[in-house]
Design an enzyme around this catalytic site. Structure first.
Site, PDB file in Angstrom:
ATOM      1  N   ASP A 191       0.824  -1.214   0.000  1.00 17.23           N
ATOM      2  CA  ASP A 191       0.000   0.000   0.000  1.00 17.23           C
ATOM      3  C   ASP A 191       0.862   1.269   0.000  1.00 17.23           C
ATOM      4  O   ASP A 191       2.102   1.203  -0.048  1.00 17.23           O
ATOM      5  CB  ASP A 191      -0.916  -0.067   1.242  1.00 17.23           C
TER       6      ASP A 191
ATOM      7  N   GLU B 211      -1.056   1.828  -5.081  1.00 14.01           N
ATOM      8  CA  GLU B 211      -0.886   3.269  -4.818  1.00 14.01           C
ATOM      9  C   GLU B 211      -2.002   4.075  -5.491  1.00 14.01           C
ATOM     10  O   GLU B 211      -1.848   5.272  -5.699  1.00 14.01           O
ATOM     11  CB  GLU B 211       0.539   3.756  -5.132  1.00 14.01           C
ATOM     12  N   TRP B 212      -3.095   3.359  -5.787  1.00 10.28           N
ATOM     13  CA  TRP B 212      -4.380   3.975  -6.197  1.00 10.28           C
ATOM     14  C   TRP B 212      -4.329   4.681  -7.542  1.00 10.28           C
ATOM     15  O   TRP B 212      -5.199   5.505  -7.857  1.00 10.28           O
ATOM     16  CB  TRP B 212      -4.873   4.947  -5.097  1.00 10.28           C
ATOM     17  N   GLY B 213      -3.280   4.428  -8.319  1.00 15.70           N
ATOM     18  CA  GLY B 213      -3.172   5.092  -9.619  1.00 15.70           C
ATOM     19  C   GLY B 213      -2.637   6.505  -9.535  1.00 15.70           C
ATOM     20  O   GLY B 213      -2.531   7.194 -10.560  1.00 15.70           O
ATOM     21  N   ASP B 214      -2.247   6.947  -8.336  1.00 12.70           N
ATOM     22  CA  ASP B 214      -1.805   8.344  -8.175  1.00 12.70           C
ATOM     23  C   ASP B 214      -0.567   8.674  -9.004  1.00 12.70           C
ATOM     24  O   ASP B 214      -0.391   9.805  -9.451  1.00 12.70           O
ATOM     25  CB  ASP B 214      -1.481   8.643  -6.697  1.00 12.70           C
ATOM     26  N   ASN B 215       0.318   7.698  -9.174  1.00 13.55           N
ATOM     27  CA  ASN B 215       1.584   7.931  -9.890  1.00 13.55           C
ATOM     28  C   ASN B 215       1.643   7.194 -11.228  1.00 13.55           C
ATOM     29  O   ASN B 215       2.715   6.840 -11.705  1.00 13.55           O
ATOM     30  CB  ASN B 215       2.769   7.521  -9.006  1.00 13.55           C
TER      31      ASN B 215
ATOM     32  N   ASP C 252     -10.257   3.537  -3.172  1.00 12.59           N
ATOM     33  CA  ASP C 252     -10.984   2.339  -2.721  1.00 12.59           C
ATOM     34  C   ASP C 252     -12.414   2.240  -3.240  1.00 12.59           C
ATOM     35  O   ASP C 252     -13.155   3.220  -3.284  1.00 12.59           O
ATOM     36  CB  ASP C 252     -11.019   2.304  -1.191  1.00 12.59           C
TER      37      ASP C 252
HETATM   38  C1  GLA Z   1      -5.947   1.408   1.545  1.00 13.41           C
HETATM   39  C2  GLA Z   1      -6.118   0.401   0.428  1.00 13.41           C
HETATM   40  C3  GLA Z   1      -7.248  -0.554   0.803  1.00 13.41           C
HETATM   41  C4  GLA Z   1      -6.917  -1.254   2.116  1.00 13.41           C
HETATM   42  C5  GLA Z   1      -6.670  -0.212   3.208  1.00 13.41           C
HETATM   43  C6  GLA Z   1      -6.131  -0.854   4.475  1.00 13.41           C
HETATM   44  O1  GLA Z   1      -7.049   2.255   1.645  1.00 13.41           O
HETATM   45  O2  GLA Z   1      -6.402   1.026  -0.789  1.00 13.41           O
HETATM   46  O3  GLA Z   1      -7.443  -1.513  -0.228  1.00 13.41           O
HETATM   47  O4  GLA Z   1      -5.780  -2.054   1.940  1.00 13.41           O
HETATM   48  O5  GLA Z   1      -5.735   0.760   2.792  1.00 13.41           O
HETATM   49  O6  GLA Z   1      -5.902   0.084   5.500  1.00 13.41           O
END
Ligand code: GLA
Length: 402
Positions: free
Chosen positions: A149, A182-186, A204
């Site tokens: 993460d 890393e959620w696509g941020d980079n 998420d």
């Molecule tokens: C982030 C991730 C989630 C999960 C939580 C855990 O938000 O994107 O998928 O792993 O952390 O704290």
């Protein structure tokens, strides 16, 4: 001088040998379960064993699901005196190796979560500065998958941080699927092909069809918000490196139709299929959706081509995905709040995938049509495709050359 040159050459070779991810372990998108969507940090040994049992009892293992991944909250709040990560002694009294052994005894694989920052998103010890030590711990526990993460990372460079962990895993010597989060941020689709086996593309997910739930500085996203968030990233996906659209919310409160569409779309997108529901109480309908082998085989097709939106007229989303043997998967998703009749004239459309240079030439060729959710033969492309699609439901078909 010659010796020095050879020395440098050998050093470079060694560095290069480490600077690789494990290959050949995610040639199709990973299939599994992750604890976060339903349980957050309320996880424990018995729960995880029950989930492993359910994989076998409910036919999920037979359908191809393999990884059981513990997300945030499995660790003790502090490292031990030697800086080693330890499992929370109350939640996991037998420790991680024993749990891995249990999961492996069922023929399944075991995954853990950590974070590139100083602490995880839920405040447990992160891996920053401990990457090699943590990778050795995971290897000693026989871990097969690491979700990594991006909370509490300050000004860390994302590509560099993920490369460090990749190299730590490689050096520890046990093959692990490396799941970048890393959620696509980079823009990991631009650099992560040789770093990880998948990368999250958004923040998420949450269990709704098309909503955004704000939490101040960040939001959770419904299924269609996630699908629509990134453009032109499909060419980055392929065997060993996948766009990850997040753990699924199938069985977590949407309608059965919405669950079907969600599952169909994750399959079309060649996303990892990671269940996020409580398998101990899942309804027969939820399990029926999740174990649909025809739909799963669209996701697992060995060409590994991510599908694409063909059109979106009158709130009918039409998606296509090229499959091996010149077959195609196709989805019609009804975004309307009422049932809709479709009447698709194969002679009026030119369907092509420019990125992969593949054509579905229904003017010249005839394809047979199989309805993947209802297990019906729907004839062929020699006639218009007609049918009624319920609210937020999907008609998912496979087209095969006659
Ligand atoms: C982030 C991730 C989630 C999960 C939580 C855990 O938000 O994107 O998928 O792993 O952390 O704290």
């Amino acid at each position: 001088m010659k010796k020095i040159t050879i020395g440098i050459f050998v050093l470079l070779l060694c560095a290069h040998a480490h600077a690789q991810k494990f290959e050949g372990i995610a040639e199709t998108p990973p299939l599994g379960w992750n604890s976060w969507n339903t349980f957050a940090t309320n996880i424990n040994e018995q729960l995880v064993k029950d989930i492993a049992d359910k994989f076998v009892e409910l036919g999920l293992k037979d359908a191809g699901y393999e990884y059981i991944v513990l997300d945030d909250g499995w660790m003790a709040k502090e490292r031990d005196v030697n800086g080693n990560l330890i499992a929370d002694p109350v939640k996991f009294p037998s420790g991680m190796k024993a749990l891995a052994d249990y999961i492996h005894s069922k023929g399944l694989k075991f995954g853990l979560y950590n974070c590139a920052g100083s602490k995880t998103c839920a405040g447990y010890p992160g891996s920053r500065g401990y990457e090699y030590q943590d990778a050795r711990s995971y290897a000693s526990w026989d871990v097969d998958y690491l979700k990594y993460d991006w909370c509490n990372t300050d000004k860390l460079n994302a590509e560099g941080a993920y490369i460090t962990m990749r190299d730590a895993i490689k050096t520890a010597g046990r093959p692990m699927v490396f799941s970048i989060c890393e959620w696509g941020d980079n823009k990991p689709w631009e650099w992560a092909k040789d770093v990880g086996h998948s990368w999250r593309v958004t923040g998420d997910i949450i269990n709704c069809w098309d909503c955004e739930i704000g939490h101040g500085s960040w939001s959770s996203w419904g299924v269609w918000k996630i699908i629509n968030m990134r453009n032109a990233i499909r060419k980055a996906a392929g065997p060993g490196h996948w766009n990850d659209y997040d753990m699924m919310e199938v069985g977590n409160g949407m309608t059965d139709a919405e669950d079907r569409s969600h599952f169909a779309m994750w399959s079309m997108l060649a996303s990892p299929l990671i269940m996020g529901n409580d398998l101990r109480v899942a309804s027969p309908q939820t399990i029926k959706t999740l174990t649909n082998k025809e739909v799963i085989s669209v996701n697992q097709d060995n060409l590994g081509i991510q599908g694409f939106r063909f059109s979106n007229e009158n709130k009918i989303e039409i998606w296509l995905k090229p499959l091996n043997k010149n077959s195609w998967a196709m989805c019609f998703v009804n975004m309307n709040d009422k049932p809709i009749e479709i009447n698709f004239d194969w002679k009026k459309h030119n369907i092509g995938d420019d990125v992969n240079e593949r054509n579905l030439d229904t003017k010249k060729d005839t394809y047979t049509i199989e309805d993947l959710f209802n297990h019906r033969n729907l004839g062929s492309t020699s006639k218009n495709l007609k049918g009624t699609i319920g609210v937020h439901d999907v008609l998912m078909i496979k087209l095969e050359l006659k």
